[in-house]
Design a protein around this motif. Sequence first.
Motif, PDB file in Angstrom:
ATOM      1  N   GLU A  47     -10.993 -19.531 -14.740  1.00 24.93           N
ATOM      2  CA  GLU A  47     -10.559 -20.256 -15.937  1.00 24.93           C
ATOM      3  C   GLU A  47     -10.507 -21.748 -15.632  1.00 24.93           C
ATOM      4  O   GLU A  47      -9.913 -22.183 -14.643  1.00 24.93           O
ATOM      5  CB  GLU A  47      -9.186 -19.771 -16.390  1.00 24.93           C
ATOM      6  CG  GLU A  47      -8.741 -20.390 -17.710  1.00 24.93           C
ATOM      7  CD  GLU A  47      -7.431 -19.814 -18.205  1.00 24.93           C
ATOM      8  OE1 GLU A  47      -6.485 -20.603 -18.415  1.00 24.93           O
ATOM      9  OE2 GLU A  47      -7.372 -18.578 -18.369  1.00 24.93           O
ATOM     10  N   ILE A  48     -11.158 -22.530 -16.477  1.00 22.16           N
ATOM     11  CA  ILE A  48     -11.169 -23.990 -16.349  1.00 22.16           C
ATOM     12  C   ILE A  48     -10.833 -24.585 -17.703  1.00 22.16           C
ATOM     13  O   ILE A  48     -11.535 -24.330 -18.695  1.00 22.16           O
ATOM     14  CB  ILE A  48     -12.540 -24.504 -15.864  1.00 22.16           C
ATOM     15  CG1 ILE A  48     -12.929 -23.871 -14.524  1.00 22.16           C
ATOM     16  CG2 ILE A  48     -12.548 -26.024 -15.751  1.00 22.16           C
ATOM     17  CD1 ILE A  48     -14.320 -24.245 -14.049  1.00 22.16           C
ATOM     18  N   ASN A  49      -9.712 -25.305 -17.746  1.00 24.37           N
ATOM     19  CA  ASN A  49      -9.273 -25.958 -18.987  1.00 24.37           C
ATOM     20  C   ASN A  49      -9.218 -24.986 -20.154  1.00 24.37           C
ATOM     21  O   ASN A  49      -9.659 -25.280 -21.274  1.00 24.37           O
ATOM     22  CB  ASN A  49     -10.188 -27.139 -19.327  1.00 24.37           C
ATOM     23  CG  ASN A  49     -10.143 -28.227 -18.281  1.00 24.37           C
ATOM     24  OD1 ASN A  49      -9.106 -28.447 -17.651  1.00 24.37           O
ATOM     25  ND2 ASN A  49     -11.260 -28.913 -18.085  1.00 24.37           N
ATOM     26  N   GLY A  83     -11.806 -29.049  -2.072  1.00 27.45           N
ATOM     27  CA  GLY A  83     -10.704 -29.302  -2.993  1.00 27.45           C
ATOM     28  C   GLY A  83     -10.780 -28.514  -4.281  1.00 27.45           C
ATOM     29  O   GLY A  83     -10.226 -28.944  -5.305  1.00 27.45           O
ATOM     30  N   GLY A  84     -11.457 -27.386  -4.258  1.00 28.39           N
ATOM     31  CA  GLY A  84     -11.557 -26.571  -5.463  1.00 28.39           C
ATOM     32  C   GLY A  84     -12.573 -27.058  -6.464  1.00 28.39           C
ATOM     33  O   GLY A  84     -12.683 -26.489  -7.559  1.00 28.39           O
ATOM     34  N   ILE A 136     -19.886 -22.532  -9.686  1.00 24.22           N
ATOM     35  CA  ILE A 136     -19.505 -23.512 -10.699  1.00 24.22           C
ATOM     36  C   ILE A 136     -18.971 -24.763 -10.010  1.00 24.22           C
ATOM     37  O   ILE A 136     -18.225 -24.681  -9.029  1.00 24.22           O
ATOM     38  CB  ILE A 136     -18.422 -22.937 -11.637  1.00 24.22           C
ATOM     39  CG1 ILE A 136     -18.970 -21.721 -12.405  1.00 24.22           C
ATOM     40  CG2 ILE A 136     -17.909 -23.996 -12.614  1.00 24.22           C
ATOM     41  CD1 ILE A 136     -17.921 -21.007 -13.238  1.00 24.22           C
ATOM     42  N   TYR A 137     -19.362 -25.899 -10.517  1.00 19.26           N
ATOM     43  CA  TYR A 137     -18.706 -27.158 -10.167  1.00 19.26           C
ATOM     44  C   TYR A 137     -17.818 -27.577 -11.336  1.00 19.26           C
ATOM     45  O   TYR A 137     -18.264 -27.566 -12.492  1.00 19.26           O
ATOM     46  CB  TYR A 137     -19.732 -28.263  -9.907  1.00 19.26           C
ATOM     47  CG  TYR A 137     -20.357 -28.233  -8.532  1.00 19.26           C
ATOM     48  CD1 TYR A 137     -19.664 -28.755  -7.443  1.00 19.26           C
ATOM     49  CD2 TYR A 137     -21.623 -27.707  -8.326  1.00 19.26           C
ATOM     50  CE1 TYR A 137     -20.230 -28.735  -6.162  1.00 19.26           C
ATOM     51  CE2 TYR A 137     -22.191 -27.685  -7.065  1.00 19.26           C
ATOM     52  CZ  TYR A 137     -21.491 -28.200  -5.984  1.00 19.26           C
ATOM     53  OH  TYR A 137     -22.047 -28.182  -4.724  1.00 19.26           O
ATOM     54  N   ARG A 138     -16.602 -27.955 -11.017  1.00 18.26           N
ATOM     55  CA  ARG A 138     -15.756 -28.526 -12.077  1.00 18.26           C
ATOM     56  C   ARG A 138     -16.406 -29.816 -12.581  1.00 18.26           C
ATOM     57  O   ARG A 138     -16.466 -30.061 -13.786  1.00 18.26           O
ATOM     58  CB  ARG A 138     -14.353 -28.793 -11.549  1.00 18.26           C
ATOM     59  CG  ARG A 138     -13.582 -27.523 -11.172  1.00 18.26           C
ATOM     60  CD  ARG A 138     -12.203 -27.844 -10.648  1.00 18.26           C
ATOM     61  NE  ARG A 138     -11.523 -26.639 -10.200  1.00 18.26           N
ATOM     62  CZ  ARG A 138     -10.830 -25.821 -11.011  1.00 18.26           C
ATOM     63  NH1 ARG A 138     -10.715 -26.102 -12.295  1.00 18.26           N
ATOM     64  NH2 ARG A 138     -10.245 -24.738 -10.530  1.00 18.26           N
ATOM     65  N   SER A 139     -16.909 -30.618 -11.654  1.00 15.55           N
ATOM     66  CA  SER A 139     -17.676 -31.810 -11.999  1.00 15.55           C
ATOM     67  C   SER A 139     -18.617 -32.106 -10.842  1.00 15.55           C
ATOM     68  O   SER A 139     -18.358 -31.706  -9.696  1.00 15.55           O
ATOM     69  CB  SER A 139     -16.765 -33.014 -12.267  1.00 15.55           C
ATOM     70  OG  SER A 139     -16.067 -33.365 -11.087  1.00 15.55           O
TER      71      SER A 139
END
Length: 644
Positions: free
Chosen positions: A432-434, A419-420, A396-399
């Motif tokens: 868990e993201i947001n 950087g996560g 997964i990429y956060r963005s």
Amino acid sequence: MKKTFLTYITLLGGLLFSCQDLNLEPKGILGEPELFGNEYGVKKYFAGIYNYLPIEDFLYYGTNSDNAYRPNNYWEAGKFSQGNMSGEFFNTWVGVDNDGFAYWPYDRIRDVNTFIENFPTYRDNYTDADFNKLMGEAHFLRAFFYFGLAKRYGGIPIIKEVQNPLAGAETLNVSRSTEYDTWKFIYEDLKYAVDNMTESSESGRANKYVAAALLSRTMLYAGSIAKYSQYLGFESEAATQAGLAGMDPAQANEFFQYCVDAGKVVEAGPYSLYTRGYPDKATNFANLFLDPASSESIFIKDYDMTSPGNNRLRHSYDALMSPQPDMSSFVGAESYPPLDFMELYEMPAYTNPDGTPIRFDSRGDIRNGMEPRMRGTMYFDGDELRGKTFSIQKGIYRSYNGLAADAQGGSNGAPINSGGNRILGGRGWTTEINGATYNITGAHGHFDDQGGENNGWGAAFVRKYINPDMATSDVREYRSDQHWVVFRLGEIYLNTAEALYELGNRDEAFDYIEKIRDRAGAQLVRPAIDVITTNRGTINNANYPYAVEKSLQFIRDERARELYGENHWWWDLRRWRTADQVLNQFRHRVLSCYYVADEGKYIYLDEDNRYNRSWTASKQCYYEPIPWGEIGKNGNLLPQNPLY
């Protein structure tokens, strides 16, 4: 038909000429009159010979130094297969083995020569047609063994008679024939077989069309070797100077024409490209390898789940190609299609013209617009097998704000992966993201906490030859029995097309390519006969030692597309004399899928394989060394092959 001939193979042990000591004939032992005097006995005799033919199928163990065709731990043959050995598949087990395994089947050749020499004694027991058919079959069998030798060693000793082991060294120590004479001998044996065999036979046995198919394959090899060996730089080698390793390029067209002629014989037979599964061309292509009544199969090697154990009439292909536990109950998938081979097919773009990754609404959208043959060869996310759906993701990429190249082939050191921002995980891990919980990898994705076995290396699994009708509980070692297609019409079309092109008949060559591509569901590309030459290969951007027209490279790539996973690619690279360039620090690339959390979209990235594993072949691979143990018995086998 299937079980009948397999039964002969299973029961043959102990029935031949063993234990005939003193002057007593042990009970239960079949001698020559019982075996050669009737067709039932000949069938039994031939069954044992067929069982040792050099067919590189499910059991072929590419680095087994004892016996690659009949390995002891034959469930392991899947992960040590020729595809894995040569880089056609990606796994973590084995690279190219240049040294071969000392293949030297003169004991089997002696068995065939015994039949050819002694069978005429029983001619009165047969009609002319039956006698000629069986003699033709024997010549086919002998040619098959000699092919296994010639493609490894070049010129080898040609032994046509049964040697007396008590004869002197001057008789027994046969010298190597030239490479030209070796291939010409194979031609003569197979031409005899074609001219004398009948048009029909039972499953698992040869007929005239099977002999013609082997003739097509062998003569394409011979023509390529004659044409391209001049670029190896072996001119100063003693074996080359003696004609044992290499041929005059002027002899190439003779063999290419033999290939074309053999293909025409096959075309006159009762075969057609498989279309029973239309209109679904993807499923049709997959079923081609599973349907025992396929109109395309010319010669198959049968397996049988009902046979007794430990006789190598079962295999483990499903258990070693499907992910565990959903689709396999054994160790799980061991081999995967690299991106280098995926991109040979027509597939959707996953990078925009501006270099940014294309966004997909779901992982399975990568299948949209994909060449049906590719889908029939590989499983992708969203495909189903044994009641389960493939779920393949790497992370997964956060963005993801940037170019696809910013991922630097998946490097942990890339700023966008640090950087996560990039999240990797193991089997079943979530993050868990947001406030939302996400599965990181999917059920069949890349598990960062696990090693090579049963780990999703990329975005696809192998589909070709997989039996979807097995229950997952049955997918274990030695539980598969689908047959291996030794020769099929698709290969013969490709052989003929390549030989025609080499002979200058280029428009006719692409007539055959169009037939293949139409059945594949591919665009009917008929490239212009390109007068501009290149020396760049498609895979690994290989720098060939000679210039090759782009339209000829298209034909070569068509072989890779159509025959992927059928154990042709390694030998094609060898006969084209390009293996040491294509497999020059060849590092597989993988297609990796990521979820972009802040967009709710998926992207696919071109990444390096996790271990930065490379496959390398040297120029030694073109001619394997004559086994030193054999040279110790027969000094006339020298000079040794180049570079040894």
